[in-house]
Design a protein around this motif. Structure first.
Motif, mmCIF file in Angstrom:
data_model
loop_
_atom_site.group_PDB
_atom_site.id
_atom_site.type_symbol
_atom_site.label_atom_id
_atom_site.label_comp_id
_atom_site.label_asym_id
_atom_site.label_seq_id
_atom_site.Cartn_x
_atom_site.Cartn_y
_atom_site.Cartn_z
ATOM 1 N N PHE A 65 0.798 -1.225 0.000
ATOM 2 C CA PHE A 65 0.000 0.000 0.000
ATOM 3 C C PHE A 65 0.834 1.280 0.000
ATOM 4 C CE2 PHE A 65 -2.773 -3.237 1.931
ATOM 5 C CZ PHE A 65 -3.859 -3.153 1.081
ATOM 6 N N GLY A 66 2.099 1.178 0.366
ATOM 7 C CA GLY A 66 2.957 2.353 0.370
ATOM 8 C C GLY A 66 2.912 3.117 1.676
ATOM 9 N N THR A 67 3.975 3.833 1.945
ATOM 10 C CA THR A 67 4.114 4.589 3.190
ATOM 11 C C THR A 67 3.057 5.669 3.324
ATOM 12 O OG1 THR A 67 6.503 4.172 3.289
ATOM 13 C CG2 THR A 67 5.671 6.106 4.471
ATOM 14 N N ARG A 68 2.830 6.411 2.243
ATOM 15 C CA ARG A 68 1.923 7.566 2.305
ATOM 16 C C ARG A 68 0.497 7.148 2.631
ATOM 17 N NH1 ARG A 68 -1.211 9.941 -1.767
ATOM 18 N NH2 ARG A 68 -1.819 12.099 -1.280
ATOM 19 N N ARG A 69 -0.015 6.135 1.941
ATOM 20 C CA ARG A 69 -1.407 5.737 2.130
ATOM 21 C C ARG A 69 -1.649 5.209 3.544
ATOM 22 N NH1 ARG A 69 -3.816 1.572 -2.141
ATOM 23 N NH2 ARG A 69 -3.057 3.261 -3.499
ATOM 24 N N ILE A 70 -0.732 4.390 4.040
ATOM 25 C CA ILE A 70 -0.888 3.830 5.386
ATOM 26 C C ILE A 70 -0.824 4.937 6.430
ATOM 27 C CG2 ILE A 70 0.133 2.280 7.092
ATOM 28 C CD1 ILE A 70 1.136 0.573 4.767
ATOM 29 N N THR A 71 0.066 5.898 6.224
ATOM 30 C CA THR A 71 0.177 7.026 7.156
ATOM 31 C C THR A 71 -1.112 7.834 7.191
ATOM 32 O OG1 THR A 71 2.557 7.166 6.727
ATOM 33 C CG2 THR A 71 1.501 9.099 7.710
ATOM 34 N N LEU A 72 -1.695 8.091 6.031
ATOM 35 C CA LEU A 72 -2.933 8.867 5.945
ATOM 36 C C LEU A 72 -4.071 8.168 6.689
ATOM 37 C CD1 LEU A 72 -4.446 11.297 4.767
ATOM 38 C CD2 LEU A 72 -4.807 9.964 2.677
ATOM 39 N N VAL A 73 -4.240 6.866 6.455
ATOM 40 C CA VAL A 73 -5.294 6.110 7.128
ATOM 41 C C VAL A 73 -5.078 6.115 8.635
ATOM 42 C CG1 VAL A 73 -6.304 3.815 7.424
ATOM 43 C CG2 VAL A 73 -5.779 4.659 5.124
ATOM 44 N N GLY A 74 -3.833 5.960 9.062
ATOM 45 C CA GLY A 74 -3.530 5.958 10.496
ATOM 46 C C GLY A 74 -3.903 7.266 11.167
ATOM 47 N N PHE A 75 -3.586 8.395 10.525
ATOM 48 C CA PHE A 75 -3.946 9.696 11.084
ATOM 49 C C PHE A 75 -5.467 9.828 11.242
ATOM 50 C CE2 PHE A 75 0.186 11.899 9.758
ATOM 51 C CZ PHE A 75 0.566 12.133 11.065
ATOM 52 N N VAL A 76 -6.211 9.368 10.254
ATOM 53 C CA VAL A 76 -7.676 9.471 10.312
ATOM 54 C C VAL A 76 -8.230 8.659 11.475
ATOM 55 C CG1 VAL A 76 -9.820 8.928 9.100
ATOM 56 C CG2 VAL A 76 -7.918 9.977 7.849
ATOM 57 N N ILE A 77 -7.741 7.433 11.641
ATOM 58 C CA ILE A 77 -8.196 6.590 12.756
ATOM 59 C C ILE A 77 -7.889 7.263 14.092
ATOM 60 C CG2 ILE A 77 -7.814 4.398 13.962
ATOM 61 C CD1 ILE A 77 -7.302 3.120 11.232
ATOM 62 N N GLN A 78 -6.727 7.851 14.218
ATOM 63 C CA GLN A 78 -6.352 8.518 15.461
ATOM 64 C C GLN A 78 -7.269 9.698 15.773
ATOM 65 O OE1 GLN A 78 -2.156 9.290 14.585
ATOM 66 N NE2 GLN A 78 -1.584 7.807 16.153
ATOM 67 N N ALA A 79 -7.562 10.501 14.769
ATOM 68 C CA ALA A 79 -8.423 11.661 14.991
ATOM 69 C C ALA A 79 -9.819 11.227 15.455
ATOM 70 C CB ALA A 79 -8.523 12.486 13.704
ATOM 71 N N VAL A 80 -10.347 10.166 14.855
ATOM 72 C CA VAL A 80 -11.664 9.655 15.247
ATOM 73 C C VAL A 80 -11.637 9.117 16.673
ATOM 74 C CG1 VAL A 80 -13.397 7.883 14.779
ATOM 75 C CG2 VAL A 80 -12.366 9.144 12.878
ATOM 76 N N ALA A 81 -10.590 8.366 17.013
ATOM 77 C CA ALA A 81 -10.472 7.794 18.361
ATOM 78 C C ALA A 81 -10.409 8.881 19.422
ATOM 79 C CB ALA A 81 -9.238 6.894 18.442
ATOM 80 N N LEU A 82 -9.649 9.928 19.170
ATOM 81 C CA LEU A 82 -9.521 11.013 20.147
ATOM 82 C C LEU A 82 -10.827 11.790 20.274
ATOM 83 C CD1 LEU A 82 -5.946 12.262 19.190
ATOM 84 C CD2 LEU A 82 -6.615 11.170 21.335
ATOM 85 N N ALA A 83 -11.523 11.990 19.163
ATOM 86 C CA ALA A 83 -12.816 12.678 19.221
ATOM 87 C C ALA A 83 -13.816 11.880 20.058
ATOM 88 C CB ALA A 83 -13.361 12.898 17.814
ATOM 89 N N LEU A 84 -13.823 10.565 19.927
ATOM 90 C CA LEU A 84 -14.725 9.724 20.717
ATOM 91 C C LEU A 84 -14.356 9.765 22.195
ATOM 92 C CD1 LEU A 84 -15.151 6.617 18.375
ATOM 93 C CD2 LEU A 84 -16.861 8.367 18.921
#
Length: 537
Positions: free
Chosen positions: A402-421
């Motif tokens: 999947f490449g470094t960039r795509r995995i990094t982007l998905v990881g950031f999104v998951i983190q933002a959602v987790a912190l908001a919850l």
């Protein structure tokens, strides 16, 4: 007739004879002939294609990860004990943050100078030196009589961490091939599961000592845990002396091709041989490893490369060597500017959230979630050793696909959602406690497999060998500077905002996702040694 071997070469050094055919098959015998090395570019090409093989390679990778292990253990070993330290020394919120952040101050200095030194004097020497900092600092912290002595030795510990990361990442990259199983992206990413395994083991040590110690002696728990860090540091230091060798890519960039070929044969298990210089020989001295200009003798008096000959004095002088202060400015030259900026964004934004959540996990569970010390230890252990290590291993396994960039982007999104919850739930009760702990676990899982792992890919694989140490060191020094702010501010903000602090922390992964979404650079499988001055973004 074979010419005699030069004095001082190893048993694995190639004979200084006719190089013979350079094709894959020897037409006379039908057997494979050695790859002939004539330049630093040949070194880089062979290593990019084949990497390193054999048991010594595995030892080097394990030792490099052993340094990361010590970094993580020393960073996290005080996380659980910070509450006891606060009570024992009567610390304010600011002083508690200062104790936490002192290791980061040392890491800023260690990384900044360590990145320069690792490019100037080589990977091996710095690799051998940093464990001394870990041993001295661990013992000093364990016996600290007050907060200021503790802060001083945490600072020394940070210098060791700052020195270790540039050299460990350089070894992981330069002992690996460009593509295929065990490639550079995978091995650099291996720092992430190693980090979380070390953090988890730290909490396991805490749990064992917590259960073993009588309740009235729990005040010294943090001292025993921190002091234990000197033991694996001594073991790694002793083992390193036996198995490590200098990076052949660094040696090649210094012009010492003979030493580079020796290491490729003895540690990489590669069948390579150094080409002869027409009419003469090329000699190298021990000073080459210290950055001195290698001596080239050409008895034919030639000044250029001739077909079938080794490197000339002219080509050696043309090498761009690392280890110069101007390397810091080159990070922002047109070719590398965008890479440097996005690498900084990934590092700073991922680490800001990580410092608040991962380092603050015991504080969050104890203070914000109102749980007991035993629940705090077990939850921290499961989050780091389970979700962190598994996330890191998953990230390693999918980075090629999947490449470094795509995995990094998905990881950031998951983190933002987790912190908001976490911010929405607030102080959890009943079943919501499990939900909140699950969100902490989700954050760590995404960090370990996404931006937390790939920040090293961005910082390590975006630059060629001559800039790699400086690139990592600069990235880490900026990262640690922002970490100081987060480690000092999080206890203060948590004390005044409660669980509302998660709204503030959520801004970091959100900003990281925006930065990675805008910048298209992905260092996965990019051969930065062959760009010839042209940006590859």
């Amino acid at each position: 007739m074979n010419s005699p071997k030069p004095a001082g070469t190893s048993a694995h050094a190639p004979d200084n004879t006719d190089p013979g055919p350079t094709s894959a098959e020897d037409t006379a015998s039908g057997t494979r002939s050695p790859r002939i090395i004539r330049s630093a570019s040949d070194i880089h090409s062979v290593l990019a294609e084949f990497g390193s093989q054999g048991t010594k390679t595995k030892a080097v990778i394990i030792l490099a990860l052993g340094g990361i292990f010590m970094d993580a253990y020393d960073f996290s070993s005080l996380a659980f004990g910070i509450t006891a330290i606060k009570e024992q020394f009567g610390l304010s919120g600011f002083m508690t943050g200062l104790v936490n952040a002192s290791i980061m101050v040392g890491a800023v200095i260690g990384a900044l100078f360590g990145g320069y030194l690792v490019d100037r004097f080589g990977r091996y020497k710095l690799f051998m030196a940093d464990m001394v900092f870990f041993v001295v600092a661990a013992i000093g912290c364990a016996v600290a009589p007050n907060e200021w002595v503790l802060i001083i030795f945490r600072f020394v510990m940070g210098i060791g961490v700052g020195l270790d990361l540039p050299v460990a990442m350089a070894f992981l990259a330069e002992f690996s091939k460009l593509k295929g199983k065990g490639n550079r992206s995978q091995r650099v990413n291996a720092w992430s599961p190693a980090w979380y395994i070390a953090t988890g083991i730290g909490y396991l040590v805490v749990l064992i000592i917590f259960i073993s110690l009588p309740y009235d002696q729990h005040a010294i728990l943090w001292r025993l845990v921190v002091g234990f860090g000197a033991v694996p540091a001594l073991v790694v230091l002793l083992v390193r002396r036996r198995y490590l060798a200098e990076s052949p890519e660094w040696l090649a960039n210094q012009g010492d091709l003979r030493a580079a070929v020796d290491v490729m044969r003895s540690h990489h298990n590669l069948d390579v041989r150094l080409a002869d210089v027409a009419g003469g020989t090329r000699t190298s001295t021990a000073d080459d490893a210290d950055g001195a200009k290698p001596e080239t003798t050409n008895l034919a008096g030639q000044t250029g490369d001739s077909p079938g000959t080794g490197p000339s004095a002219q080509s050696l002088r043309a090498l761009k060597r690392g280890g110069k202060w101007s390397g810091f400015a080159e990070l922002f030259a047109p070719q590398y500017r965008v890479r440097t900026i996005v690498a900084l964004c990934v590092s700073v934004f991922s680490t800001f959230g990580y410092n608040a959540v991962a380092y603050g996990t015991p504080l969050i569970i104890t203070t914000l979630f109102h749980q007991t010390p035993l629940v705090t230890i077990i939850a921290s252990l499961v989050i780091n050793l389970g979700f962190g290590a598994i996330g890191g291993l998953l990230g390693m396994s999918i980075v090629n696909r999947f490449g470094t960039r795509r995995i990094t982007l998905v990881g950031f999104v998951i983190q933002a959602v987790a912190l908001a919850l976490l911010a929405i739930v607030g102080i959890p009760t009943g079943a919501l406690v499990l939900v909140s702990v699950a969100m902490l676990a989700a954050f760590v899982f995404a960090q370990a497999g996404g931006p937390g792992a790939n920040l090293m890919n961005y910082a390590t694989l975006s630059y060629p060998t001559r800039l790699r140490g400086i690139g990592i060191g600069f990235n880490q020094s900026v990262l640690r500077a922002f970490s100081i702010v987060s480690l000092i501010m999080f206890p203060i903000l948590a004390g005044s905002m409660g669980t509302g602090v998660f709204w503030v922390v959520a801004c970091a992964p959100l900003a990281g996702a925006i930065a990675v979404g805008i910048v298209k650079w992905d260092p996965t499988a990019k051969n930065v040694e062959e760009e010839n001055g042209m940006p590859n973004i």
